[in-house]
Motif scaffolding. Structure first.
Motif, short mmCIF file in Angstrom:
data_model
loop_
_atom_site.label_atom_id
_atom_site.label_comp_id
_atom_site.label_asym_id
_atom_site.label_seq_id
_atom_site.Cartn_x
_atom_site.Cartn_y
_atom_site.Cartn_z
N LEU A 6 -91.80 -45.62 -35.51
CA LEU A 6 -90.98 -44.13 -36.15
C LEU A 6 -91.47 -43.22 -35.39
N LEU A 7 -92.59 -43.44 -34.94
CA LEU A 7 -93.34 -41.62 -34.39
C LEU A 7 -92.43 -41.99 -33.02
N LYS A 8 -92.66 -43.56 -32.60
CA LYS A 8 -92.36 -43.63 -30.74
C LYS A 8 -90.67 -42.89 -31.11
N GLY A 9 -89.59 -43.49 -32.59
CA GLY A 9 -88.47 -43.05 -32.09
C GLY A 9 -88.34 -41.39 -32.15
N SER A 10 -89.12 -40.68 -33.24
CA SER A 10 -88.87 -39.85 -32.58
C SER A 10 -89.60 -38.32 -32.32
N LEU A 11 -90.92 -39.30 -30.69
CA LEU A 11 -91.67 -38.23 -30.30
C LEU A 11 -90.58 -37.16 -29.34
N GLN A 12 -89.38 -37.41 -28.32
CA GLN A 12 -89.10 -36.10 -28.41
C GLN A 12 -88.61 -34.88 -28.64
N THR A 13 -88.70 -35.23 -30.15
CA THR A 13 -87.74 -34.65 -30.91
C THR A 13 -88.89 -33.46 -31.23
N ILE A 14 -90.23 -34.42 -31.21
CA ILE A 14 -91.26 -33.52 -31.67
C ILE A 14 -92.05 -32.16 -30.39
N ILE A 15 -91.70 -33.21 -29.51
CA ILE A 15 -92.34 -32.22 -28.73
C ILE A 15 -91.10 -31.19 -28.28
N LEU A 19 -91.81 -26.99 -28.77
CA LEU A 19 -91.60 -25.78 -27.06
C LEU A 19 -90.50 -24.83 -27.95
N GLU A 20 -90.25 -24.62 -28.68
CA GLU A 20 -89.57 -24.55 -29.54
C GLU A 20 -90.51 -23.32 -29.85
N ASP A 21 -90.62 -23.72 -30.89
CA ASP A 21 -91.85 -22.74 -31.51
C ASP A 21 -92.59 -22.16 -30.58
N ASN A 22 -93.34 -23.23 -29.85
CA ASN A 22 -94.71 -21.57 -29.36
C ASN A 22 -94.02 -21.52 -27.52
N SER A 23 -92.68 -21.72 -27.16
CA SER A 23 -91.98 -20.57 -26.15
C SER A 23 -92.64 -21.83 -24.71
N GLN A 24 -93.82 -22.24 -24.10
CA GLN A 24 -94.13 -22.92 -23.49
C GLN A 24 -95.52 -23.30 -24.35
N MET A 25 -96.03 -25.07 -23.43
CA MET A 25 -97.21 -25.15 -23.62
C MET A 25 -97.60 -26.70 -22.58
N GLY A 84 -82.94 -26.07 -25.72
CA GLY A 84 -82.94 -25.93 -27.31
C GLY A 84 -81.71 -26.12 -27.86
N LYS A 85 -80.44 -26.33 -27.35
CA LYS A 85 -79.43 -26.73 -28.07
C LYS A 85 -79.47 -28.24 -28.44
N GLU A 86 -80.72 -29.14 -27.60
CA GLU A 86 -80.88 -30.24 -27.90
C GLU A 86 -81.71 -30.08 -29.55
N VAL A 87 -82.79 -29.43 -29.43
CA VAL A 87 -83.68 -29.09 -30.61
C VAL A 87 -82.73 -28.54 -31.89
N THR A 88 -82.08 -28.08 -32.14
CA THR A 88 -80.98 -27.76 -32.87
C THR A 88 -80.15 -29.45 -33.55
N SER A 89 -79.49 -30.03 -32.63
CA SER A 89 -78.98 -31.20 -32.24
C SER A 89 -79.69 -32.30 -32.79
N LEU A 91 -82.98 -32.39 -34.05
CA LEU A 91 -83.29 -32.06 -35.68
C LEU A 91 -82.69 -32.01 -36.90
N SER A 92 -81.06 -32.05 -36.96
CA SER A 92 -80.40 -32.49 -37.23
C SER A 92 -80.33 -33.55 -37.69
N GLU A 93 -80.54 -34.18 -36.66
CA GLU A 93 -80.04 -35.82 -36.80
C GLU A 93 -81.46 -36.28 -37.12
N ALA A 94 -82.38 -35.85 -37.26
CA ALA A 94 -83.67 -36.50 -38.12
C ALA A 94 -83.72 -36.44 -39.59
N GLN A 95 -83.10 -34.36 -40.33
CA GLN A 95 -83.22 -34.96 -40.86
C GLN A 95 -81.89 -35.51 -41.87
N ALA A 96 -81.12 -35.46 -40.84
CA ALA A 96 -79.61 -36.34 -42.04
C ALA A 96 -80.53 -37.78 -42.21
#
Length: 112
Positions: A6-15, A19-25, A84-89, A91-96
């Protein structure tokens, strides 16, 4: 990284969300933030993190730049406009998915 699929499938969303929350890392910073937020429950390895970062960069969702810190070159990642658009997408997929999973796991057995 934890062996949880489950974590492996969520890794890109987490990253992307970090980055959205911290601007750069930079990579190590990402691993430490995940470890901190998860209170040590999730440990990202370099072998899991960097391929995910490279894929996101190749897909046009991240851009990189380098900076010298304490006489060492550090590679930073940040979101592109598409990222930035992909984050929104994502997160929506993850929540669904979470909503559907909760529904399925909370089903009561059918009575006869």
């Amino acid at each position: 990284m934890n062996a949880n699929p489950l974590l492996k499938g969520s890794l890109q969303t987490i990253i992307l969300k970090l980055l959205e929350d911290n601007s750069q890392m930079y990579g190590y910073e990402i691993t430490q933030r995940v470890k901190e937020v998860s209170e040590g429950s999730i440990v990202l390895t370099e072998g899991a993190l960097y391929p995910a970062l490279h894929k996101l960069e190749a897909d046009g969702f991240l851009e990189t730049f380098t900076q010298v810190v304490d006489n060492r070159v550090r590679k930073y990642y940040r979101l592109t406009d598409a990222g930035g658009k992909e984050v929104t997408s994502k997160l929506s997929e993850a929540q669904a998915f979470i909503d559907q999973l909760q529904t399925l796991l909370n089903l009561k057995p059918a009575t006869k």
